[in-house]
Scaffold this motif. Structure first.
Motif, PDB file in Angstrom:
ATOM      1  N   THR A  95      28.381  41.023  42.395  1.00 20.35           N
ATOM      2  CA  THR A  95      28.841  39.642  42.454  1.00 20.35           C
ATOM      3  C   THR A  95      29.951  39.418  41.434  1.00 20.35           C
ATOM      4  OG1 THR A  95      26.635  38.932  43.120  1.00 20.35           O
ATOM      5  CG2 THR A  95      28.112  37.228  42.324  1.00 20.35           C
ATOM      6  N   TYR A  96      29.737  39.945  40.242  1.00 18.67           N
ATOM      7  CA  TYR A  96      30.764  39.805  39.214  1.00 18.67           C
ATOM      8  C   TYR A  96      32.048  40.520  39.638  1.00 18.67           C
ATOM      9  CZ  TYR A  96      33.005  39.828  34.627  1.00 18.67           C
ATOM     10  OH  TYR A  96      33.889  39.647  33.600  1.00 18.67           O
ATOM     11  N   GLY A  97      31.878  41.682  40.224  1.00 19.67           N
ATOM     12  CA  GLY A  97      33.040  42.440  40.688  1.00 19.67           C
ATOM     13  C   GLY A  97      33.826  41.669  41.736  1.00 19.67           C
ATOM     14  N   SER A  98      33.094  40.993  42.603  1.00 19.49           N
ATOM     15  CA  SER A  98      33.750  40.217  43.638  1.00 19.49           C
ATOM     16  C   SER A  98      34.535  39.052  43.023  1.00 19.49           C
ATOM     17  CB  SER A  98      32.696  39.694  44.613  1.00 19.49           C
ATOM     18  OG  SER A  98      33.293  38.937  45.609  1.00 19.49           O
ATOM     19  N   LEU A  99      33.961  38.451  41.990  1.00 18.09           N
ATOM     20  CA  LEU A  99      34.675  37.379  41.287  1.00 18.09           C
ATOM     21  C   LEU A  99      35.985  37.908  40.705  1.00 18.09           C
ATOM     22  CD1 LEU A  99      34.875  34.537  39.913  1.00 18.09           C
ATOM     23  CD2 LEU A  99      33.634  35.523  38.000  1.00 18.09           C
ATOM     24  N   ILE A 100      35.908  39.078  40.062  1.00 17.94           N
ATOM     25  CA  ILE A 100      37.117  39.662  39.465  1.00 17.94           C
ATOM     26  C   ILE A 100      38.179  39.894  40.537  1.00 17.94           C
ATOM     27  CG2 ILE A 100      38.061  41.661  38.230  1.00 17.94           C
ATOM     28  CD1 ILE A 100      36.175  40.608  36.375  1.00 17.94           C
ATOM     29  N   ALA A 101      37.745  40.455  41.661  1.00 15.39           N
ATOM     30  CA  ALA A 101      38.691  40.724  42.736  1.00 15.39           C
ATOM     31  C   ALA A 101      39.347  39.428  43.206  1.00 15.39           C
ATOM     32  CB  ALA A 101      37.970  41.411  43.899  1.00 15.39           C
ATOM     33  N   LEU A 144      39.766  36.677  41.424  1.00 19.52           N
ATOM     34  CA  LEU A 144      40.675  36.187  40.387  1.00 19.52           C
ATOM     35  C   LEU A 144      41.987  36.968  40.404  1.00 19.52           C
ATOM     36  CD1 LEU A 144      38.235  35.672  37.357  1.00 19.52           C
ATOM     37  CD2 LEU A 144      39.204  33.922  38.837  1.00 19.52           C
ATOM     38  N   LEU A 145      41.882  38.280  40.592  1.00 15.68           N
ATOM     39  CA  LEU A 145      43.103  39.087  40.631  1.00 15.68           C
ATOM     40  C   LEU A 145      43.978  38.671  41.803  1.00 15.68           C
ATOM     41  CD1 LEU A 145      41.724  42.614  39.709  1.00 15.68           C
ATOM     42  CD2 LEU A 145      43.452  41.338  38.441  1.00 15.68           C
ATOM     43  N   LYS A 146      43.311  38.317  42.897  1.00 18.55           N
ATOM     44  CA  LYS A 146      44.055  37.897  44.075  1.00 18.55           C
ATOM     45  C   LYS A 146      44.706  36.525  43.831  1.00 18.55           C
ATOM     46  CE  LYS A 146      42.965  37.015  48.815  1.00 18.55           C
ATOM     47  NZ  LYS A 146      41.813  36.734  49.668  1.00 18.55           N
ATOM     48  N   ASP A 147      43.954  35.635  43.190  1.00 18.74           N
ATOM     49  CA  ASP A 147      44.452  34.277  42.979  1.00 18.74           C
ATOM     50  C   ASP A 147      45.549  34.218  41.922  1.00 18.74           C
ATOM     51  OD1 ASP A 147      42.710  33.376  44.846  1.00 18.74           O
ATOM     52  OD2 ASP A 147      41.229  32.599  43.450  1.00 18.74           O
ATOM     53  N   ASN A 163      48.046  38.258  37.943  1.00 21.26           N
ATOM     54  CA  ASN A 163      48.537  38.584  36.607  1.00 21.26           C
ATOM     55  C   ASN A 163      47.315  38.802  35.719  1.00 21.26           C
ATOM     56  OD1 ASN A 163      49.206  38.294  33.897  1.00 21.26           O
ATOM     57  ND2 ASN A 163      50.848  36.838  34.310  1.00 21.26           N
ATOM     58  N   VAL A 164      47.184  39.997  35.170  1.00 15.64           N
ATOM     59  CA  VAL A 164      45.943  40.306  34.470  1.00 15.64           C
ATOM     60  C   VAL A 164      45.709  39.426  33.243  1.00 15.64           C
ATOM     61  CG1 VAL A 164      45.586  42.669  35.256  1.00 15.64           C
ATOM     62  CG2 VAL A 164      47.078  42.247  33.315  1.00 15.64           C
ATOM     63  N   ASP A 165      46.779  38.993  32.588  1.00 21.28           N
ATOM     64  CA  ASP A 165      46.580  38.154  31.410  1.00 21.28           C
ATOM     65  C   ASP A 165      45.931  36.825  31.787  1.00 21.28           C
ATOM     66  OD1 ASP A 165      47.661  40.044  29.713  1.00 21.28           O
ATOM     67  OD2 ASP A 165      49.705  39.348  30.123  1.00 21.28           O
ATOM     68  N   ASP A 166      46.387  36.258  32.907  1.00 15.04           N
ATOM     69  CA  ASP A 166      45.778  35.012  33.368  1.00 15.04           C
ATOM     70  C   ASP A 166      44.317  35.229  33.749  1.00 15.04           C
ATOM     71  OD1 ASP A 166      48.112  33.657  32.982  1.00 15.04           O
ATOM     72  OD2 ASP A 166      48.779  33.822  35.069  1.00 15.04           O
TER      73      ASP A 166
END
Lengths: 186, 179
Positions: free
Chosen positions: B22-28, B30-33, B36-39
Protein backbone atom coordinates in the motif's frame (compact mmCIF):
# COMPACT_ATOMS: atom_id res chain seq x y z
CA UNK A 1 30.12 -7.13 2.39
CA UNK A 2 32.62 -5.09 0.53
CA UNK A 3 32.70 -1.37 0.99
CA UNK A 4 31.53 -0.61 -2.50
CA UNK A 5 28.18 1.09 -2.81
CA UNK A 6 26.68 -1.56 -5.02
CA UNK A 7 22.94 -1.43 -4.66
CA UNK A 8 21.61 -4.90 -3.90
CA UNK A 9 19.27 -6.37 -6.45
CA UNK A 10 15.89 -7.34 -5.16
CA UNK A 11 16.28 -10.73 -6.80
CA UNK A 12 19.18 -11.55 -4.51
CA UNK A 13 16.89 -11.59 -1.54
CA UNK A 14 14.82 -14.59 -0.62
CA UNK A 15 11.09 -14.30 -1.06
CA UNK A 16 9.25 -13.03 1.96
CA UNK A 17 7.21 -15.69 3.73
CA UNK A 18 4.45 -13.26 4.48
CA UNK A 19 4.54 -13.56 8.23
CA UNK A 20 5.44 -10.03 9.11
CA UNK A 21 2.83 -7.88 10.75
CA UNK A 22 2.43 -4.23 11.49
CA UNK A 23 0.04 -2.45 13.78
CA UNK A 24 -3.47 -1.78 12.58
CA UNK A 25 -3.10 1.82 13.78
CA UNK A 26 -0.13 2.35 11.50
CA UNK A 27 -2.07 0.98 8.56
CA UNK A 28 -5.23 2.91 9.33
CA UNK A 29 -3.36 6.21 9.60
CA UNK A 30 -1.43 5.59 6.41
CA UNK A 31 -4.59 4.71 4.55
CA UNK A 32 -6.36 7.75 5.94
CA UNK A 33 -3.59 10.00 4.62
CA UNK A 34 -3.94 8.36 1.23
CA UNK A 35 -7.67 8.95 1.19
CA UNK A 36 -7.22 12.58 2.20
CA UNK A 37 -4.51 13.09 -0.38
CA UNK A 38 -6.71 11.60 -3.10
CA UNK A 39 -9.71 13.53 -1.86
CA UNK A 40 -7.83 16.81 -2.21
CA UNK A 41 -7.15 16.13 -5.84
CA UNK A 42 -10.60 15.23 -7.09
CA UNK A 43 -13.90 17.00 -7.56
CA UNK A 44 -16.39 14.16 -7.53
CA UNK A 45 -17.13 10.94 -5.70
CA UNK A 46 -16.60 9.01 -8.88
CA UNK A 47 -13.15 10.44 -9.38
CA UNK A 48 -12.26 9.62 -5.79
CA UNK A 49 -13.29 6.02 -6.35
CA UNK A 50 -11.16 5.89 -9.46
CA UNK A 51 -8.15 7.29 -7.63
CA UNK A 52 -8.48 4.81 -4.79
CA UNK A 53 -8.99 1.99 -7.24
CA UNK A 54 -5.83 3.02 -9.07
CA UNK A 55 -3.93 2.87 -5.79
CA UNK A 56 -5.32 -0.61 -5.17
CA UNK A 57 -4.45 -1.86 -8.62
CA UNK A 58 -0.76 -1.46 -8.03
CA UNK A 59 -1.09 -3.60 -4.92
CA UNK A 60 -3.09 -6.25 -6.81
CA UNK A 61 -0.60 -6.97 -9.58
CA UNK A 62 2.12 -7.48 -7.02
CA UNK A 63 0.01 -9.84 -4.95
CA UNK A 64 -0.56 -11.98 -8.04
CA UNK A 65 3.17 -12.42 -8.53
CA UNK A 66 3.76 -13.08 -4.88
CA UNK A 67 0.93 -15.50 -4.19
CA UNK A 68 1.22 -17.66 -7.27
CA UNK A 69 4.91 -18.16 -6.63
CA UNK A 70 4.63 -18.67 -2.91
CA UNK A 71 1.30 -20.37 -2.33
CA UNK A 72 0.44 -21.96 -5.65
CA UNK A 73 3.70 -23.39 -6.86
CA UNK A 74 3.73 -21.13 -9.97
CA UNK A 75 0.41 -22.50 -11.24
CA UNK A 76 -2.09 -19.93 -12.39
CA UNK A 77 -5.85 -20.47 -12.55
CA UNK A 78 -7.64 -20.88 -15.86
CA UNK A 79 -11.23 -21.41 -14.72
CA UNK A 80 -13.54 -18.57 -13.79
CA UNK A 81 -14.83 -20.14 -10.61
CA UNK A 82 -11.36 -21.09 -9.42
CA UNK A 83 -9.98 -17.59 -9.80
CA UNK A 84 -12.93 -16.22 -7.86
CA UNK A 85 -12.31 -18.75 -5.10
CA UNK A 86 -8.65 -17.74 -5.16
CA UNK A 87 -9.66 -14.12 -4.59
CA UNK A 88 -12.10 -15.03 -1.84
CA UNK A 89 -9.69 -17.41 -0.15
CA UNK A 90 -5.96 -17.12 -0.71
CA UNK A 91 -5.83 -13.44 -1.62
CA UNK A 92 -8.15 -12.36 1.15
CA UNK A 93 -6.30 -14.45 3.73
CA UNK A 94 -2.93 -13.00 2.90
CA UNK A 95 -4.20 -9.46 2.85
CA UNK A 96 -6.73 -9.45 5.66
CA UNK A 97 -6.06 -12.63 7.64
CA UNK A 98 -9.46 -14.16 6.83
CA UNK A 99 -11.57 -15.31 3.92
CA UNK A 100 -14.13 -12.97 2.39
CA UNK A 101 -17.57 -13.47 3.85
CA UNK A 102 -19.50 -14.63 0.82
CA UNK A 103 -19.37 -15.18 -2.92
CA UNK A 104 -22.61 -14.92 -4.90
CA UNK A 105 -23.60 -15.07 -8.52
CA UNK A 106 -26.11 -12.64 -9.95
CA UNK A 107 -29.30 -14.41 -11.00
CA UNK A 108 -30.06 -12.23 -13.98
CA UNK A 109 -26.62 -11.76 -15.55
CA UNK A 110 -24.06 -14.53 -15.78
CA UNK A 111 -21.21 -12.07 -16.15
CA UNK A 112 -21.79 -10.62 -12.70
CA UNK A 113 -20.57 -12.00 -9.38
CA UNK A 114 -20.76 -10.48 -5.92
CA UNK A 115 -18.10 -10.78 -3.28
CA UNK A 116 -19.45 -9.73 0.09
CA UNK A 117 -17.35 -8.44 2.95
CA UNK A 118 -19.32 -7.11 5.88
CA UNK A 119 -16.68 -4.94 7.38
CA UNK A 120 -13.67 -4.35 5.14
CA UNK A 121 -10.49 -3.35 6.90
CA UNK A 122 -10.17 -0.05 5.12
CA UNK A 123 -13.64 1.13 6.07
CA UNK A 124 -13.32 0.45 9.77
CA UNK A 125 -12.12 3.93 10.65
CA UNK A 126 -13.67 5.96 7.90
CA UNK A 127 -16.78 7.94 8.64
CA UNK A 128 -18.67 8.86 5.53
CA UNK A 129 -20.14 12.36 5.37
CA UNK A 130 -23.90 12.30 5.12
CA UNK A 131 -24.11 14.41 1.99
CA UNK A 132 -21.76 12.09 0.16
CA UNK A 133 -23.02 8.77 1.42
CA UNK A 134 -22.02 6.88 -1.72
CA UNK A 135 -18.31 7.26 -0.94
CA UNK A 136 -16.82 3.89 -0.26
CA UNK A 137 -13.12 3.66 0.46
CA UNK A 138 -13.30 -0.04 -0.27
CA UNK A 139 -12.83 1.17 -3.84
CA UNK A 140 -9.19 0.61 -2.94
CA UNK A 141 -9.88 -3.10 -2.41
CA UNK A 142 -12.02 -3.16 -5.55
CA UNK A 143 -8.91 -1.96 -7.38
CA UNK A 144 -6.88 -4.79 -5.88
CA UNK A 145 -9.43 -7.39 -7.02
CA UNK A 146 -9.73 -5.85 -10.45
CA UNK A 147 -6.02 -5.91 -11.12
CA UNK A 148 -5.70 -9.46 -9.80
CA UNK A 149 -8.38 -10.58 -12.25
CA UNK A 150 -6.90 -8.60 -15.11
CA UNK A 151 -3.39 -9.83 -14.46
CA UNK A 152 -4.51 -13.44 -14.42
CA UNK A 153 -6.33 -13.14 -17.73
CA UNK A 154 -9.89 -12.52 -16.56
CA UNK A 155 -10.63 -8.95 -17.62
CA UNK A 156 -13.32 -7.54 -15.36
CA UNK A 157 -14.62 -4.35 -13.85
CA UNK A 158 -14.92 -4.29 -10.06
CA UNK A 159 -16.90 -1.75 -8.09
CA UNK A 160 -17.50 -1.41 -4.37
CA UNK A 161 -21.11 -0.94 -3.28
CA UNK A 162 -22.85 -0.46 0.03
CA UNK A 163 -24.96 -3.58 0.23
CA UNK A 164 -24.95 -6.07 3.14
CA UNK A 165 -21.93 -4.21 4.45
CA UNK A 166 -19.66 -3.80 1.47
CA UNK A 167 -20.17 -5.77 -1.70
CA UNK A 168 -17.74 -5.93 -4.56
CA UNK A 169 -19.50 -6.29 -7.85
CA UNK A 170 -17.36 -8.16 -10.34
CA UNK A 171 -18.46 -7.84 -13.92
CA UNK A 172 -16.49 -10.01 -16.30
CA UNK A 173 -15.78 -9.22 -19.89
CA UNK A 174 -17.82 -11.27 -22.39
CA UNK A 175 -14.67 -12.94 -23.70
CA UNK A 176 -14.06 -14.47 -20.28
CA UNK A 177 -17.39 -16.27 -20.29
CA UNK A 178 -17.03 -17.47 -23.84
CA UNK A 179 -13.64 -18.93 -23.04
CA UNK A 180 -14.83 -20.50 -19.82
CA UNK A 181 -17.63 -22.27 -21.69
CA UNK A 182 -15.12 -23.66 -24.18
CA UNK A 183 -12.99 -24.95 -21.36
CA UNK A 184 -15.94 -26.68 -19.71
CA UNK A 185 -16.09 -29.41 -22.31
CA UNK A 186 -12.57 -30.61 -21.56
CA UNK B 1 -1.13 -27.85 -1.80
CA UNK B 2 -0.99 -24.28 -0.81
CA UNK B 3 0.99 -23.22 2.18
CA UNK B 4 -1.29 -20.88 4.01
CA UNK B 5 0.29 -18.53 6.45
CA UNK B 6 -1.02 -19.32 9.89
CA UNK B 7 -1.50 -15.86 11.16
CA UNK B 8 -2.90 -15.66 14.67
CA UNK B 9 -5.39 -13.15 13.36
CA UNK B 10 -4.80 -10.53 15.98
CA UNK B 11 -7.36 -7.80 15.31
CA UNK B 12 -4.80 -5.16 16.20
CA UNK B 13 -2.42 -6.30 13.46
CA UNK B 14 -2.45 -6.29 9.71
CA UNK B 15 -0.35 -8.08 7.16
CA UNK B 16 3.01 -6.45 6.69
CA UNK B 17 2.81 -7.14 2.97
CA UNK B 18 -0.44 -5.25 2.63
CA UNK B 19 1.18 -2.35 4.45
CA UNK B 20 4.34 -2.40 2.35
CA UNK B 21 2.51 -2.66 -0.95
CA UNK B 22 0.00 0.00 0.00
CA UNK B 23 2.81 2.36 0.87
CA UNK B 24 4.56 1.48 -2.37
CA UNK B 25 1.44 2.29 -4.30
CA UNK B 26 1.24 5.68 -2.60
CA UNK B 27 4.84 6.41 -3.59
CA UNK B 28 4.13 5.45 -7.18
CA UNK B 29 1.12 7.74 -7.19
CA UNK B 30 3.13 10.64 -5.76
CA UNK B 31 5.88 10.16 -8.33
CA UNK B 32 3.26 10.24 -11.03
CA UNK B 33 1.55 13.33 -9.63
CA UNK B 34 4.66 15.40 -8.88
CA UNK B 35 7.24 14.15 -11.37
CA UNK B 36 9.97 15.50 -9.14
CA UNK B 37 11.56 13.52 -6.35
CA UNK B 38 12.18 16.54 -4.13
CA UNK B 39 8.49 17.37 -4.13
CA UNK B 40 7.69 13.75 -3.36
CA UNK B 41 10.13 13.79 -0.44
CA UNK B 42 8.46 16.91 0.90
CA UNK B 43 4.96 15.52 0.48
CA UNK B 44 5.94 12.30 2.25
CA UNK B 45 7.36 14.24 5.14
CA UNK B 46 4.15 16.22 5.39
CA UNK B 47 1.99 13.13 5.36
CA UNK B 48 4.21 11.59 7.99
CA UNK B 49 3.87 14.69 10.10
CA UNK B 50 0.07 14.42 9.96
CA UNK B 51 0.27 10.76 10.88
CA UNK B 52 2.67 11.44 13.74
CA UNK B 53 0.34 14.03 15.23
CA UNK B 54 -2.39 11.42 15.45
CA UNK B 55 -0.20 8.44 16.19
CA UNK B 56 1.13 9.98 19.39
CA UNK B 57 -2.38 9.86 20.92
CA UNK B 58 -2.55 6.15 20.31
CA UNK B 59 0.97 5.66 21.62
CA UNK B 60 0.33 7.57 24.83
CA UNK B 61 -2.90 5.68 25.42
CA UNK B 62 -1.56 2.25 24.59
CA UNK B 63 2.01 2.20 25.83
CA UNK B 64 1.56 4.58 28.74
CA UNK B 65 5.14 5.72 28.38
CA UNK B 66 5.13 8.54 30.90
CA UNK B 67 6.96 11.79 30.50
CA UNK B 68 10.33 12.17 28.84
CA UNK B 69 12.80 14.00 31.04
CA UNK B 70 15.63 14.08 28.60
CA UNK B 71 16.40 13.22 25.01
CA UNK B 72 17.63 9.75 25.98
CA UNK B 73 14.15 9.01 27.30
CA UNK B 74 12.71 10.26 24.04
CA UNK B 75 15.03 8.05 22.04
CA UNK B 76 13.97 5.00 24.08
CA UNK B 77 10.35 5.77 23.41
CA UNK B 78 10.87 6.22 19.72
CA UNK B 79 12.51 2.81 19.75
CA UNK B 80 9.52 1.40 21.62
CA UNK B 81 7.09 2.97 19.14
CA UNK B 82 8.89 1.38 16.18
CA UNK B 83 8.44 -1.98 17.86
CA UNK B 84 4.78 -1.35 18.56
CA UNK B 85 3.78 0.01 15.17
CA UNK B 86 6.14 -1.55 12.66
CA UNK B 87 7.26 -4.65 14.53
CA UNK B 88 10.95 -3.84 14.20
CA UNK B 89 13.49 -2.96 16.87
CA UNK B 90 15.84 -0.24 15.73
CA UNK B 91 18.98 0.44 17.70
CA UNK B 92 19.70 3.87 19.07
CA UNK B 93 23.20 5.24 18.85
CA UNK B 94 25.73 7.72 17.54
CA UNK B 95 24.95 10.35 20.14
CA UNK B 96 26.41 13.73 19.47
CA UNK B 97 28.82 15.01 22.15
CA UNK B 98 26.26 17.58 23.25
CA UNK B 99 23.63 14.87 23.67
CA UNK B 100 21.16 16.65 21.42
CA UNK B 101 21.37 14.36 18.41
CA UNK B 102 21.06 10.63 17.90
CA UNK B 103 20.48 8.01 15.24
CA UNK B 104 17.73 5.47 14.86
CA UNK B 105 19.26 2.54 13.03
CA UNK B 106 17.09 -0.01 11.25
CA UNK B 107 18.56 -3.33 10.19
CA UNK B 108 15.45 -4.08 8.19
CA UNK B 109 13.02 -1.52 6.95
CA UNK B 110 9.45 -2.78 6.71
CA UNK B 111 8.48 0.10 4.44
CA UNK B 112 10.98 -0.96 1.81
CA UNK B 113 10.46 -4.67 1.32
CA UNK B 114 9.96 -5.59 -2.36
CA UNK B 115 11.48 -2.25 -3.30
CA UNK B 116 14.25 -1.44 -5.71
CA UNK B 117 14.94 2.16 -6.64
CA UNK B 118 15.25 2.78 -10.35
CA UNK B 119 18.20 4.91 -11.41
CA UNK B 120 16.21 8.05 -12.09
CA UNK B 121 14.79 7.98 -8.54
CA UNK B 122 18.04 7.92 -6.60
CA UNK B 123 17.15 11.24 -5.00
CA UNK B 124 13.99 9.75 -3.58
CA UNK B 125 13.97 9.27 0.16
CA UNK B 126 11.67 6.31 0.01
CA UNK B 127 10.80 6.03 3.68
CA UNK B 128 10.74 9.76 4.30
CA UNK B 129 7.30 9.41 5.83
CA UNK B 130 9.03 8.02 8.94
CA UNK B 131 10.98 11.24 9.42
CA UNK B 132 7.70 13.14 9.31
CA UNK B 133 6.08 10.79 11.79
CA UNK B 134 8.88 11.34 14.29
CA UNK B 135 8.70 15.11 13.92
CA UNK B 136 4.89 15.23 14.18
CA UNK B 137 4.70 12.93 17.18
CA UNK B 138 7.42 14.81 19.08
CA UNK B 139 5.79 18.13 18.37
CA UNK B 140 2.63 16.97 20.11
CA UNK B 141 4.62 16.40 23.29
CA UNK B 142 6.25 19.80 23.03
CA UNK B 143 9.49 18.76 21.49
CA UNK B 144 10.63 20.36 18.32
CA UNK B 145 12.98 18.01 16.53
CA UNK B 146 14.39 17.60 13.08
CA UNK B 147 14.54 14.14 11.55
CA UNK B 148 16.18 13.11 8.32
CA UNK B 149 17.67 10.07 6.61
CA UNK B 150 21.44 9.73 6.49
CA UNK B 151 21.66 6.14 5.25
CA UNK B 152 19.29 3.96 3.29
CA UNK B 153 19.58 0.30 2.35
CA UNK B 154 17.82 1.08 -0.88
CA UNK B 155 20.82 3.18 -1.84
CA UNK B 156 23.33 0.49 -1.02
CA UNK B 157 24.03 1.35 2.61
CA UNK B 158 24.29 -1.48 5.11
CA UNK B 159 21.58 -0.11 7.35
CA UNK B 160 18.84 2.47 7.22
CA UNK B 161 19.61 5.34 9.57
CA UNK B 162 17.43 8.25 10.64
CA UNK B 163 19.12 11.12 12.41
CA UNK B 164 17.08 13.00 15.01
CA UNK B 165 18.15 16.39 16.33
CA UNK B 166 16.61 18.23 19.24
CA UNK B 167 15.78 21.83 18.34
CA UNK B 168 13.89 23.28 21.24
CA UNK B 169 11.27 22.69 23.84
CA UNK B 170 7.93 24.17 22.82
CA UNK B 171 6.06 26.26 25.33
CA UNK B 172 2.54 25.33 26.36
CA UNK B 173 1.16 28.67 25.29
CA UNK B 174 1.78 28.13 21.62
CA UNK B 175 -0.98 26.10 20.07
CA UNK B 176 0.29 23.51 17.65
CA UNK B 177 -0.83 24.67 14.25
CA UNK B 178 -2.10 22.59 11.44
CA UNK B 179 0.24 22.20 8.57
Amino acid sequence: MSGSKQRPSILDKSLSRGKTEVSLTAYALLFSEMVQYSHNRVTSVNELHNKLSELGQRVGVRMVELLFVRERNYKRETKLLNILLFVKGTLWKSLFGKEADKLDRATDDERIYYLIEKEPLVNRFISVPRDKSSINCAAFIAGIIESVLNATGFPAKVTALWHKGTTFMVKFDDTVLTRDKQLEGR
Amino acid sequence: MSRQSMRANDPKKVSGELFTLTYGSLIAQLLKDYENVDDVNRQLERMGYNIGMRLIEDFLARANPGRCYDLRDTADKIQQAFKLYLGVSPSIGSWSPGGDEFSVVLETNPMAEFVELPDHCLGLRYSNILAGVIRGACEMVQLEVMAWFIADQLKGDNVTEIRVKFVKRLEDAIPAGED
